[in-house]
Design an enzyme around this catalytic site. Structure first.
Site, mmCIF file in Angstrom:
data_model
loop_
_atom_site.group_PDB
_atom_site.id
_atom_site.type_symbol
_atom_site.label_atom_id
_atom_site.label_comp_id
_atom_site.label_asym_id
_atom_site.label_seq_id
_atom_site.Cartn_x
_atom_site.Cartn_y
_atom_site.Cartn_z
ATOM 1 N N CYS A 78 -11.243 -43.545 16.957
ATOM 2 C CA CYS A 78 -12.451 -43.103 17.857
ATOM 3 C C CYS A 78 -13.321 -44.130 18.639
ATOM 4 O O CYS A 78 -13.272 -45.226 18.159
ATOM 5 C CB CYS A 78 -13.419 -41.984 16.954
ATOM 6 S SG CYS A 78 -12.737 -40.552 16.649
ATOM 7 N N ASN A 135 -11.651 -44.938 22.455
ATOM 8 C CA ASN A 135 -10.468 -44.194 21.719
ATOM 9 C C ASN A 135 -9.544 -44.813 21.863
ATOM 10 O O ASN A 135 -8.837 -45.233 23.093
ATOM 11 C CB ASN A 135 -10.647 -42.650 21.830
ATOM 12 C CG ASN A 135 -10.508 -42.289 22.956
ATOM 13 O OD1 ASN A 135 -10.870 -42.982 23.873
ATOM 14 N ND2 ASN A 135 -9.775 -41.006 23.127
ATOM 15 N N GLU A 144 -16.422 -44.236 18.883
ATOM 16 C CA GLU A 144 -17.697 -44.634 18.268
ATOM 17 C C GLU A 144 -17.142 -45.642 17.160
ATOM 18 O O GLU A 144 -18.082 -46.529 16.827
ATOM 19 C CB GLU A 144 -18.292 -43.304 17.663
ATOM 20 C CG GLU A 144 -18.919 -42.523 18.574
ATOM 21 C CD GLU A 144 -17.838 -41.336 18.817
ATOM 22 O OE1 GLU A 144 -16.411 -41.608 18.949
ATOM 23 O OE2 GLU A 144 -18.162 -40.106 18.970
ATOM 24 N N GLU A 196 -5.481 -44.294 20.884
ATOM 25 C CA GLU A 196 -4.605 -43.322 20.174
ATOM 26 C C GLU A 196 -3.379 -44.188 19.804
ATOM 27 O O GLU A 196 -3.065 -45.071 20.108
ATOM 28 C CB GLU A 196 -4.445 -42.270 20.959
ATOM 29 C CG GLU A 196 -5.553 -41.330 21.098
ATOM 30 C CD GLU A 196 -5.454 -40.186 22.196
ATOM 31 O OE1 GLU A 196 -4.260 -39.910 22.559
ATOM 32 O OE2 GLU A 196 -6.340 -39.176 22.142
HETATM 33 N N1 THU Z 1 -12.638 -38.562 19.775
HETATM 34 C C1 THU Z 1 -13.378 -39.753 19.885
HETATM 35 O O1 THU Z 1 -13.009 -40.977 20.483
HETATM 36 N N2 THU Z 1 -14.723 -39.764 19.321
HETATM 37 C C2 THU Z 1 -15.118 -38.385 18.886
HETATM 38 O O2 THU Z 1 -16.203 -38.503 18.326
HETATM 39 C C3 THU Z 1 -14.116 -37.361 18.891
HETATM 40 C C4 THU Z 1 -13.008 -37.793 19.336
HETATM 41 C C5 THU Z 1 -11.291 -39.000 20.296
HETATM 42 C C6 THU Z 1 -10.083 -39.063 19.415
HETATM 43 C C7 THU Z 1 -8.757 -38.541 20.296
HETATM 44 O O3 THU Z 1 -8.500 -39.855 20.667
HETATM 45 C C8 THU Z 1 -9.578 -37.640 21.269
HETATM 46 O O4 THU Z 1 -10.983 -37.965 21.076
HETATM 47 C C9 THU Z 1 -9.389 -36.360 21.046
HETATM 48 O O5 THU Z 1 -9.679 -35.950 19.717
#
Ligand code: THU
Length: 138
Positions: free
Chosen positions: A55, A44, A57, A46
């Site tokens: 995210c 992920n 995935e 941000e």
């Molecule tokens: N996040 C993911 O990377 N994958 C997911 O399927 C759920 C959420 C990340 C997004 C964000 O950076 C952090 O987790 C908190 O939501």
């Protein structure tokens, strides 16, 4: 039976340390195996403008498609803590563009149990390109 080959587990843990999650503090790593058997990883990433965060995935899927592959055969997701995090709704939709419903999805927690499921269980009645009369990926 182990669902996670050692090289996938190693890749996931290495990736987890590369997650960029300064705002949520929640690191996520993902590996997708393509139809040809290659592994693609993502984390992920941000952003200070929160909705632009990506995210893990989705990062992994974009890596795979950028490398010229369009089939996802298996998915692994790793996060820290005791409870395995499942792909968010948006990630389920992004995965479903390239993965059929029977695709195994393994949700691993660094310190707790794993959840082994399929994309079809996570996203029943998916909206796909067939509604748009575009069933193939060409
Ligand atoms: N996040 C993911 O990377 N994958 C997911 O399927 C759920 C959420 C990340 C997004 C964000 O950076 C952090 O987790 C908190 O939501």
């Amino acid at each position: 039976m182990s669902h996670t080959p050692p090289e996938v587990l190693e890749a996931l843990h290495a990736l987890l340390n590369r997650a960029y999650a300064p705002y949520s503090g929640f690191a996520v790593a993902a590996v997708v195996k393509s139809g040809s058997g290659r592994l693609f990883g993502g984390v992920n990433v941000e952003n200070a403008a929160y909705p632009l965060s990506r995210c893990a995935e989705q990062s992994a899927t974009l890596q795979m498609v950028s490398a010229g592959e369009r089939e996802i055969a298996e998915v692994w997701v790793l996060s820290r803590g005791l409870e395995p995090a499942t792909p968010c709704g948006g990630c389920r939709q992004v995965l479903s563009e390239f993965a059929p419903p029977d695709t195994p999805v393994h949700c691993l927690s660094a310190d707790g149990p794993a959840l082994h499921t399929t994309l079809g269980e996570l996203l029943p009645y998916a909206f796909t390109g067939r509604y748009l009369s575009k069933p193939d990926k060409s």
